[in-house]
Design an enzyme around this catalytic site. Structure first.
Site, PDB file in Angstrom:
ATOM      1  CB  SER A  44      -5.380  12.018  31.298  1.00  0.00           C
ATOM      2  OG  SER A  44      -5.669  12.932  32.132  1.00  0.00           O
ATOM      3  CG  HIS A  55      -3.594   8.682  28.452  1.00  0.00           C
ATOM      4  ND1 HIS A  55      -4.284   9.394  27.703  1.00  0.00           N
ATOM      5  CD2 HIS A  55      -3.774   8.542  29.771  1.00  0.00           C
ATOM      6  CE1 HIS A  55      -5.485   9.346  28.594  1.00  0.00           C
ATOM      7  NE2 HIS A  55      -5.146   8.926  29.918  1.00  0.00           N
ATOM      8  CD  GLU A  61      -5.033   8.897  24.141  1.00  0.00           C
ATOM      9  OE1 GLU A  61      -5.863   9.273  23.359  1.00  0.00           O
ATOM     10  OE2 GLU A  61      -4.645   9.706  25.093  1.00  0.00           O
ATOM     11  CG  ASN A  68      -9.183  12.121  27.832  1.00  0.00           C
ATOM     12  OD1 ASN A  68     -10.113  11.448  27.898  1.00  0.00           O
ATOM     13  ND2 ASN A  68      -7.976  12.551  28.772  1.00  0.00           N
TER      14      ASN A  68
END
Length: 681
Positions: A437, A458, A470, A508
């Site tokens: 991540s 991800h 992702e 993120n």
């Protein structure tokens, strides 16, 4: 048999068999599903004229409406035509045109049967509701529903009116308010269809039913349970049902979505009225909804989703994936393995500990059990799919797999070691993907002898619920590797977004300033309730401090440190977050963080203010909700702009869809950058 074509594309045709059964067949050769464009509806109108003429002459005794496409009935209206509607009056007029066409089906002088095979949504379902009898195939692809609420509108071709009258208010609201689909089994149970048959005999059965209806040998009698009669046919019952439904809608949407509330108003106002009056109420409501900003934004999101489903990766042909492996049998690994198995992929789940494998298998089985409980699959189907997961303690058989997903602990040294082992055990053709991540995909590539065969995949937690994946392109990742993982994500019914390797990738990275700003707001004197309440009112699924608890305060601190190292001062950790390190609070997994989790409903942990000590003002000052919202959301917008500047993604649409599917950014706002456009520089 005679045949009539309406246009050169033959989007809808009429065939009449020798025994007087007419067939209207939808088969638009220019699109994969049948879509009800304006031209198709005009063609249908002309064919209905022919049917009425034939019925008057005695040549046509019954009508069957079906699709010419295998596994797809009618997917609904052409969403692209929504943009041409600029006023509520235009929207209402369009609804009334569709209603009048379906009223002609409803009032045909002969029996009309809908033969439903595959996807039947929106206007397709409303057409079926206008028929006298409905038969559906029991193939898995058959899904019947009214998803209009997800576009910020209501079913406007008669669906909001006819469905409650057919199956009762309670069952109808369950479908209309959620936009969810019913498979053939559920549709038969609630009375949405009259028969469920094997797809091989669907059209033969529809033909036979037409003859039986003509002869008066087929009766369609439905009886309501006592509770449903109370809820539908008595004033107090309807009042209770609609009141409870409204409370639920307001609680779930915080009143941000006009369509569900409008649906409840239409059903209430139109009850007991003649169908013409009820349809007029329905059309007026659709006209008002279709021009709202919420509807415009939800249509934009729908179009982004559809584009993502159709997209490929750089036009490169992906490798076929028949066998896969997952390395790391935690909750994430077990979830990924289970997902592969549901899509027909044989998967090895590898770990170094037998107890870890047991936990991974247990998690996969729990996911299957939930599907069984919700009647999404049978026990036999779940058993067959579970059998596709093979737990292993070594790398035997890895040379035959097409894809390996690494899902071990988030430590670079551990991942490098595991990835070297995986690569040595695999064939030259195998593509390896890491589920990291936050760690650098390019750095992991540096220890591989075939770095081109490596990229990121991800998944977001929980794997079975979160739609985003992702696909991370490392510095040496080949187009074939990226294309294969992209196509695999689509096969898993996920929304893939290709991102360039970089700290935090996309989601993120954009989310980090938002969470960081929540800590600064707390340091500046805003309360936990004020901060989370303001962002809930904005439309986020949970407040940022509650989200930090869900992530884990230890994980958040570690990730925050990494992001601060990468991006410097703008992500400097606030004193509140730093001071919590000594408290050893972990968030939800530890039972306490910003909230206490002893009961079903989390409550603010009032003790945390003492733990924060000097990092917050003694006298907490009031920060307006608008200022809280602005500081938190603008932090995301600014970072998203930097993401575009850095070339992390191809365009703003990728950011919008990723933030909606990966963080729950409110869809009614159209996405993060669409929202930024709406407020301007």
């Amino acid at each position: 048999m005679t045949q009539s074509e309406t246009d050169s594309q033959a989007a809808v045709t009429l065939e009449v068999s020798g025994d007087g059964v007419a067939w209207i067949v939808f088969d638009n050769h220019e699109s994969r599903p049948n879509i009800l464009t304006r031209a198709t509806m005009e063609g249908l109108s002309r064919l209905l004229d022919e049917v009425v003429t034939g019925a008057s002459a005695g040549r046509i005794r019954a009508l069957v409406i079906r699709s010419g496409k295998d596994g797809s009935f009618i997917a609904g209206a052409d969403i692209n035509e929504f943009g041409g509607v600029t006023t509520a009056a235009e929207g209402a007029a369009g609804a009334r045109a569709g209603q009048q066409l379906y009223l002609r089906i409803d009032r045909m002088p002969i029996p009309v049967i809908a033969a439903i095979d595959g996807i039947c949504l929106g206007g397709g379902t409303e057409m079926a509701l206008a028929c006298d009898y409905r038969i559906a195939s029991d193939r898995p692809e058959t899904k019947i529903g009214l998803p209009e609420v997800r576009l910020g509108i209501l079913p406007g071709f008669g669906g909001t009116t006819r469905l409650p009258r057919l199956i009762g208010n309670k069952a109808a609201l369950d479908l209309i308010l959620t936009g969810s689909n019913a498979d053939a089994r559920k549709a038969l149970k609630v009375g949405l269809i009259d028969e469920r048959v094997h797809p091989a005999v669907l059209y033969d059965r529809a033909h036979a039913a037409a003859i039986e209806l003509v002869a008066g040998k087929l009766q369609n009698v439905k009886s309501k349970p006592l509770l449903n009669r109370f809820l539908d046919d008595t004033g107090p019952g309807r009042k209770v049902l609609l009141s409870q439904a409204k409370k639920k809608v307001v609680k779930e949407t915080r009143g941000k979505y006009p369509a569900p509330l409008a649906i409840l108003d239409v059903i209430d106002e139109s009850h007991g009225r003649p169908i013409e009056e009820a349809l007029d109420i329905e059309a007026g409501a659709l006209g008002r909804l279709i021009v709202t900003p919420e509807s415009r934004n939800l249509v934009h999101v729908f179009q982004l989703m559809e584009a993502a489903k159709k997209a490929g990766a750089h036009g490169v042909k992906p490798h076929e994936v028949q066998r896969a492996a997952v390395v790391g049998a935690g909750v994430m690994g077990g979830g990924i393995a289970q997902l592969f198995a549901t899509r027909g992929i044989v998967v090895r789940m590898k770990d170094i500990r037998a107890d870890a494998l047991s936990n991974g298998l247990r998690h996969a089985q729990e996911l299957f059990d939930k599907q069984i409980k919700r009647r999404k699959m049978t026990k036999r189907e779940a058993h067959q799919q579970m059998d596709r997961i093979a737990p292993v303690l070594d790398y035997n058989g890895f040379r035959l797999v097409d894809v390996v997903v690494e899902a071990v602990i988030e430590r670079m040294d551990v991942k490098k070691q595991v990835l070297r082992e995986v690569e040595s055990a695999c064939g030259d053709h195998t593509i390896i993907a890491t589920n990291t991540s936050s760690l650098s995909v390019s750095e992991m590539q540096s220890v591989l002898s075939r770095p081109a065969n490596f990229c990121g995949m991800h998944f977001f937690n929980p794997v079975h619920k979160m739609p985003l994946v992702e696909v991370v392109r490392g510095e040496q990742s080949s187009d074939e590797s990226v294309a294969t993982i992209f196509a695999l994500a689509k096969r898993l019914d996920k929304i893939p977004v290709i991102v360039k390797d970089g700290p935090g990738f996309l989601v993120n990275r954009v989310l980090a300033p938002y969470l960081n700003e929540a800590g600064w707001l707390l340091s500046d004197g805003a309360s936990i309730e004020e901060i989370d309440g303001a962002l809930l009112d904005f439309g986020m699924p949970m407040g940022p401090l509650r989200l930090l608890d869900e992530v884990g305060l230890d994980v958040a601190r570690h990730a925050g440190t990494s992001m601060a190292e990468a991006f410097g001062q703008r992500l400097t950790a606030p004193p509140t977050i730093l001071s919590l390190e000594a408290s050893k609070l972990l968030g939800r997994k530890g039972g306490k963080g910003f909230y206490s989790y002893a009961d079903d409903e989390p409550e603010v942990n009032q003790d945390i203010y003492q733990m924060l000590g000097a990092s917050v003002p003694q006298q907490r000052r009031t920060i307006s909700r608008s200022d809280i919202e602005t500081r938190a959301v603008f932090a995301m917008i600014n970072e998203a702009a930097r993401v575009l500047e850095d070339g992390i993604v191809a365009g703003p649409g990728d950011i919008d869809i990723a933030m909606i599917t990966g963080t729950g950014f409110p869809p009614f706002r159209g996405g993060l950058l669409r929202y930024a456009d709406s407020i301007g520089m």
